[in-house]
Design a protein around this motif. Structure first.
Motif, PDB file in Angstrom:
ATOM      1  N   PHE A 108      -3.792   2.746   0.292  1.00 24.25           N
ATOM      2  CA  PHE A 108      -4.779   1.672   0.379  1.00 24.25           C
ATOM      3  C   PHE A 108      -5.873   1.809  -0.678  1.00 24.25           C
ATOM      4  CE2 PHE A 108      -2.611   1.398   4.350  1.00 24.25           C
ATOM      5  CZ  PHE A 108      -2.541   0.037   4.578  1.00 24.25           C
ATOM      6  N   LYS A 113      -1.833  -2.430  -5.974  1.00 23.44           N
ATOM      7  CA  LYS A 113      -1.748  -3.861  -5.661  1.00 23.44           C
ATOM      8  C   LYS A 113      -1.029  -4.081  -4.333  1.00 23.44           C
ATOM      9  CE  LYS A 113      -1.894  -5.467 -10.447  1.00 23.44           C
ATOM     10  NZ  LYS A 113      -2.764  -4.460 -10.870  1.00 23.44           N
ATOM     11  N   GLU A 114      -1.298  -5.220  -3.726  1.00 23.91           N
ATOM     12  CA  GLU A 114      -0.788  -5.500  -2.383  1.00 23.91           C
ATOM     13  C   GLU A 114       0.737  -5.430  -2.294  1.00 23.91           C
ATOM     14  OE1 GLU A 114      -1.025  -9.028   0.937  1.00 23.91           O
ATOM     15  OE2 GLU A 114      -2.618  -8.901  -0.562  1.00 23.91           O
ATOM     16  N   ASP A 115       1.438  -6.008  -3.257  1.00 28.43           N
ATOM     17  CA  ASP A 115       2.907  -5.966  -3.228  1.00 28.43           C
ATOM     18  C   ASP A 115       3.431  -4.537  -3.337  1.00 28.43           C
ATOM     19  OD1 ASP A 115       2.976  -8.700  -2.997  1.00 28.43           O
ATOM     20  OD2 ASP A 115       3.499  -9.075  -5.095  1.00 28.43           O
ATOM     21  N   ARG A 117       1.758  -1.854  -2.509  1.00 33.62           N
ATOM     22  CA  ARG A 117       1.375  -1.180  -1.263  1.00 33.62           C
ATOM     23  C   ARG A 117       2.413  -1.426  -0.178  1.00 33.62           C
ATOM     24  NH1 ARG A 117      -3.547  -3.429  -0.261  1.00 33.62           N
ATOM     25  NH2 ARG A 117      -4.409  -1.814  -1.584  1.00 33.62           N
ATOM     26  N   ARG A 118       2.794  -2.688   0.001  1.00 38.33           N
ATOM     27  CA  ARG A 118       3.788  -3.021   1.033  1.00 38.33           C
ATOM     28  C   ARG A 118       5.100  -2.291   0.773  1.00 38.33           C
ATOM     29  NH1 ARG A 118       1.875  -8.225   1.228  1.00 38.33           N
ATOM     30  NH2 ARG A 118       3.347  -8.879  -0.348  1.00 38.33           N
ATOM     31  N   GLU A 148      -6.302  -4.326   8.127  1.00 39.24           N
ATOM     32  CA  GLU A 148      -5.377  -5.006   7.232  1.00 39.24           C
ATOM     33  C   GLU A 148      -4.044  -5.172   7.934  1.00 39.24           C
ATOM     34  OE1 GLU A 148      -4.868  -3.999   3.166  1.00 39.24           O
ATOM     35  OE2 GLU A 148      -6.836  -3.062   3.025  1.00 39.24           O
ATOM     36  N   ALA A 150      -1.205  -5.134   6.539  1.00 43.45           N
ATOM     37  CA  ALA A 150      -0.259  -4.148   5.999  1.00 43.45           C
ATOM     38  C   ALA A 150      -0.343  -2.829   6.773  1.00 43.45           C
ATOM     39  CB  ALA A 150      -0.527  -3.914   4.514  1.00 43.45           C
TER      40      ALA A 150
END
Length: 186
Positions: A108, A113-115, A117-118, A148, A150
């Motif tokens: 985190f 980046k979010e993608d 991270r997932r 979040e 995620a």
């Protein structure tokens, strides 16, 4: 006095504010019983003094049974887990309890980046599942909750992947008269 817990596919998942505190208590108790422990500290949350203090007075070198290493990035954590999986036939390594402290913390980081991270969190869950399927004993402690989706998804998938209950420990509050204070007896 070495003890092994590798004959069962153990997995414990502790989540919440008190998870780190309870994890240290579990580590102290298990190491005092001779269980070899390998701590992978991903959140700078391992407190050797807490472990030593809670086992003082024992005629057993508790800290000698505990290996500690730090994973500074998600990639270092994943490399460590990949190394365990490649060495899955090493009975000495497999006989240890692997305690992962805050394994998702670095995922985190604002630089991830979010993608990514997932993807990394899904990969981490899959790796924990593989470790458990191979017979490694796991203690996973996530002490910081994140607001979040995620993170919530990660915890849910992790719980399902390692086939365990989600435990959110609550520390018993001290009463003004000190009846619940451990410090009275130490």
């Amino acid at each position: 006095m070495e003890s092994s817990i590798s004959d069962t596919k153990n997995a414990i998942l502790l989540v919440g504010k008190e998870a780190n505190h309870v994890t240290h208590e579990l580590l102290a108790s298990l190491s005092a019983k001779g269980v070899s422990i390998h701590v992978v500290d991903c959140g700078m949350s391992f407190r050797a003094f807490r472990l030593a203090d809670s086992t003082k007075g024992l005629d057993f070198p508790v800290l000698h049974e505990v290996l500690v290493q730090r994973a500074f990035t998600p990639y270092q954590l994943m490399d460590f887990i990949n190394g365990l999986l490649l060495d899955r036939d090493n009975l000495e390594r497999k006989s240890r309890l692997y305690a992962f402290l805050a394994p998702s913390k670095e995922f985190f980081d604002k630089d991830i980046k979010e993608d990514e991270r997932r993807f990394l969190l899904e990969s981490l869950v899959a790796k924990f599942n593989q470790l458990q399927e191979e017979g490694f004993s796991l203690l996973i402690s996530e002490s910081r909750t994140k607001e979040e989706l995620a993170y919530d998804t990660y915890i849910l998938h992790l719980k399902e992947a390692v086939h365990c209950k989600l435990i959110e420990p609550i520390r018993q509050k001290e009463i003004d008269n000190g009846k619940n204070s451990r410090s009275l007896f130490s």
